[in-house]
Design a protein around this motif. Structure first.
Motif: not given
Length: 386
Positions: A127-128, A294-299, A321-325
């Motif tokens: 998910v961006p 730049f932040t990446v959340r990985r589960e 995964v959520m990553a942005g901006p």
């Protein structure tokens, strides 16, 4: 004159001279001179003479066999096996019983080994996260100090292992092995400089179950946002044409947990946030204050069977995964495309999707998040007291 004990008419011709020749001390031609009739010789004989009392019985033989198949003594004369025969028959019976039991257990073994299942394909969602305002820029150290990652640890030190306690079917050593493999995977897929730059993927590939290698290779060569073949589902990669890492000291924070989901399967859940300082890859060399975060959340959901633990590999079952901006209109399947410092969002939503279009639809169509303002570096952020 005849000697008492001699025949009346003397010794017949052709006969020896009485006992004289047997009384000689030399026994010149006695072929039995070397035979010693001691107790061992007598015991070794296969035939034994009955005693006088035993020979008085009716139809008694003069000798009896000393074989283990013959009981000897009175028992053999009456048709009843003796002790030696009984011991022999008992030995044969025991051997036959043991052989029959071995054959029976081999043919009717109640233990059925568990089937060796194949690793399931990875299911991933990327998910961006689009910014709502212009992306702050500056020096990496200043940006980290003003962000929620100010107190995060650097690199692998931010990936800590939980306390370990054995489960019903896995020992504490096996659980610790699974956790260490999971940490190796996080380090190789999220912190390795060559992996981040898109120059290598082998550090990640060598840790995967062989059943997932074909899917992994297809993802690397032909990435797609189909929930199966996104590069960013397997690892963290920046599009080398868009951005490069400006500071190798990546900030990391998160947790690992484990659970036994089946007698032969151990599952490890990882939940980590990785914060990177990046800068544009093109144009003139970036100024010192041209970096952004730049932040990446990985589960990740990782699975291990006993073969995986022995081979130090894992099955990546699921990734969220959520990553942005980054812009919602950009496809993150092949690599992340950070919005550079000073720039703002160009779209306000995900790319348009046509339900009438033929072919395989984009399974992640419509998935786009908004980066919370609190997740960006601020001017007056104060780190919490330790």
């Amino acid at each position: 004159m005849a000697v008492p004990g001699d025949p009346p008419n003397g010794t017949p011709e052709g006969m020896g001279g009485g006992d004289d020749e047997f009384r000689s001390d030399e026994y010149r031609s006695d072929e039995y001179r070397s035979v010693v009739f001691d107790e061992d010789f007598v015991r070794a004989a296969r035939l034994q003479e009955y005693s006088a009392q035993e020979r008085m019985g009716e139809h008694a033989r003069a000798v009896r066999s000393r074989s283990i198949w013959s009981g000897g003594g009175a028992g053999s004369r009456t048709g009843t096996p003796g002790r030696g025969a009984r011991q022999g028959m008992l030995l044969v019976l025991l051997i036959a019983t043991a052989f029959a039991a071995a054959v029976y257990m081999g043919l009717r073994n109640p233990y059925v080994p568990p089937p060796q299942g194949h690793a399931q394909p990875l299911s991933s969602t990327v998910v961006p996260l689009a910014p709502t305002t212009a992306v702050p820029g500056g020096r990496p150290a200043d940006l980290y100090a003003k962000s929620p990652a100010a107190d995060y640890r650097v690199g692998a030190a931010g990936i800590t292992l939980p306390a370990v306690r054995r489960t019903d079917h896995f020992t504490d050593v096996q659980i610790l092995t699974a956790l260490s493999i999971a940490k190796d995977y996080l380090v190789n897929s999220s912190l390795d400089p060559d992996v981040l730059a898109g120059a290598a993927n082998r550090p990640v590939r060598v840790l995967l179950d062989p059943d997932q290698l074909a899917q992994f290779d297809h993802s690397m060569t032909s990435p797609a946002s189909d929930g199966r073949h996104a590069v960013t589902g397997w690892l963290v990669r920046f599009d080398p044409a868009v951005a490069v890492v400006a500071d190798s000291r990546v900030r990391v924070s998160g947790s690992l947990a484990y659970a036994e989901v089946a007698p032969e399967v151990l599952e490890v859940i990882t939940d980590h946030t990785f914060v990177y300082a990046v800068r544009p890859a093109t144009g003139v060399p970036a100024a010192a204050d041209g970096a952004s975060l730049f932040t990446v959340r990985r589960e990740l959901r990782l699975r291990f069977d006993r073969d995986d633990l022995n081979a130090r590999r894992l099955e990546l079952a699921a990734a969220y995964v959520m990553a942005g901006p980054q812009d919602c209109s950009s496809d993150p399947a092949g690599g992340f495309r950070p919005v550079p410092a000073g720039a703002g969002p160009t779209t306000v939503g995900p790319p348009a999707s046509d339900p009438y279009a033929t072919g395989q639809p984009r399974r992640t169509a419509g998935l786009c998040g908004v980066l919370a303002p609190s997740a960006t570096p601020g001017e007056t952020r104060v780190s919490p007291a330790p």
